[in-house]
Motif scaffolding. Sequence first.
Motif, PDB file in Angstrom:
ATOM      1  N   ALA A   9      10.135   5.096   0.777  1.00 32.85           N
ATOM      2  CA  ALA A   9       9.574   5.461  -0.376  1.00 32.85           C
ATOM      3  C   ALA A   9       8.175   5.718  -0.405  1.00 32.85           C
ATOM      4  O   ALA A   9       7.484   6.648  -0.724  1.00 32.85           O
ATOM      5  CB  ALA A   9      10.191   4.800  -1.569  1.00 32.85           C
ATOM      6  N   ASN A  10       7.544   4.481   0.126  1.00 32.67           N
ATOM      7  CA  ASN A  10       5.915   4.362   0.273  1.00 32.67           C
ATOM      8  C   ASN A  10       5.171   5.418   1.268  1.00 32.67           C
ATOM      9  O   ASN A  10       4.477   6.232   0.856  1.00 32.67           O
ATOM     10  CB  ASN A  10       5.352   2.966   0.702  1.00 32.67           C
ATOM     11  CG  ASN A  10       5.535   2.047  -0.155  1.00 32.67           C
ATOM     12  OD1 ASN A  10       5.831   2.158  -1.272  1.00 32.67           O
ATOM     13  ND2 ASN A  10       5.668   0.806   0.000  1.00 32.67           N
ATOM     14  N   VAL A  11       5.993   5.805   2.293  1.00 32.96           N
ATOM     15  CA  VAL A  11       5.601   6.747   3.531  1.00 32.96           C
ATOM     16  C   VAL A  11       5.774   8.344   2.684  1.00 32.96           C
ATOM     17  O   VAL A  11       4.927   9.130   2.609  1.00 32.96           O
ATOM     18  CB  VAL A  11       6.446   6.745   4.655  1.00 32.96           C
ATOM     19  CG1 VAL A  11       6.424   8.227   5.425  1.00 32.96           C
ATOM     20  CG2 VAL A  11       6.133   5.886   5.496  1.00 32.96           C
ATOM     21  N   GLN A  12       6.865   8.401   1.827  1.00 39.35           N
ATOM     22  CA  GLN A  12       7.124   9.721   1.134  1.00 39.35           C
ATOM     23  C   GLN A  12       5.887   9.883   0.118  1.00 39.35           C
ATOM     24  O   GLN A  12       5.635  11.033  -0.079  1.00 39.35           O
ATOM     25  CB  GLN A  12       8.562   9.776   0.543  1.00 39.35           C
ATOM     26  CG  GLN A  12       8.982  11.070  -0.111  1.00 39.35           C
ATOM     27  CD  GLN A  12      10.230  11.050  -0.822  1.00 39.35           C
ATOM     28  OE1 GLN A  12      10.437  10.018  -1.556  1.00 39.35           O
ATOM     29  NE2 GLN A  12      11.098  11.899  -0.395  1.00 39.35           N
ATOM     30  N   SER A  13       5.634   9.087  -0.587  1.00 42.79           N
ATOM     31  CA  SER A  13       4.653   8.908  -1.223  1.00 42.79           C
ATOM     32  C   SER A  13       3.356   9.490  -0.928  1.00 42.79           C
ATOM     33  O   SER A  13       2.417  10.065  -1.390  1.00 42.79           O
ATOM     34  CB  SER A  13       4.346   7.744  -2.397  1.00 42.79           C
ATOM     35  OG  SER A  13       5.507   7.411  -3.092  1.00 42.79           O
TER      36      SER A  13
END
Length: 261
Positions: A9-13
């Motif tokens: 999720a962090n990478v996607q953000s």
Amino acid sequence: MGNESGEGANVQSVDRALTILKLLARDGELGVSELAATLGVHRSTAFRLVATLESHDLVEQDNDRGRYRLGVGLVRLAGATSARLDLVRESRAVTPALARAVGETVNVAVLSGGEALYVDQVAGRSALQLHHWVGQRIPLHATSNGKVLLAHAPAALREEVIAAGLPVLATRTVTDPARLRAELAEVRRRGYATAVDELEDGLSAVAAPVLGADGSVVASLSASGPTFRMPEAAIPAVAEQVMAAAQEVSARMGWFGPARR
């Protein structure tokens, strides 16, 4: 699984935030609804992303229309990158000749936080097994480049580096705060710094400051080689060549005053 999911999720953000910057670079200004539609996310998600970017000055909002555009933070980042690229380009017009003259490796370093970051390197004819310093961060207290940068850094940073500790890295590493302060004062007085068996046993180096157009120290230029080829008795002669080269790079960076002492 929870950590992997969170990391994903962090990478996607991050990916979405970078996409926002690219969209604003392309279109100039966009509203949150337009960004959400393009990203395929809920409006609240798009708002959180631009709010985070705004907190870092990477985007800014037009208060009248509520639309977002690229912010001044990007200009600062681009300016820092441009300045570093200019330094490498301008120093490269000088450093090969210095490397040929002294026969040793020539490095260019800049201050990066509490360390010296090496940004360019040219090998001399005597450098048989070249150590690649470019991209490496080196302690300020144990290298000639580091001492030049530390000597001309704000006093608060000097004291911060000293307070953080001066670890032993080689036989002659300076670890006494009073001695280091005295040596840095000498660097400012005579215009160059030395390090003999301080970062690595058997390695000697001498460095001089490179000035920017405003006269501030923007980098350090050094020549380094094995101590048996660069004994302490030979350093003053090498220092003269290094200082002359640093002054030439300074002129190419826009400084036309005297060398920094």
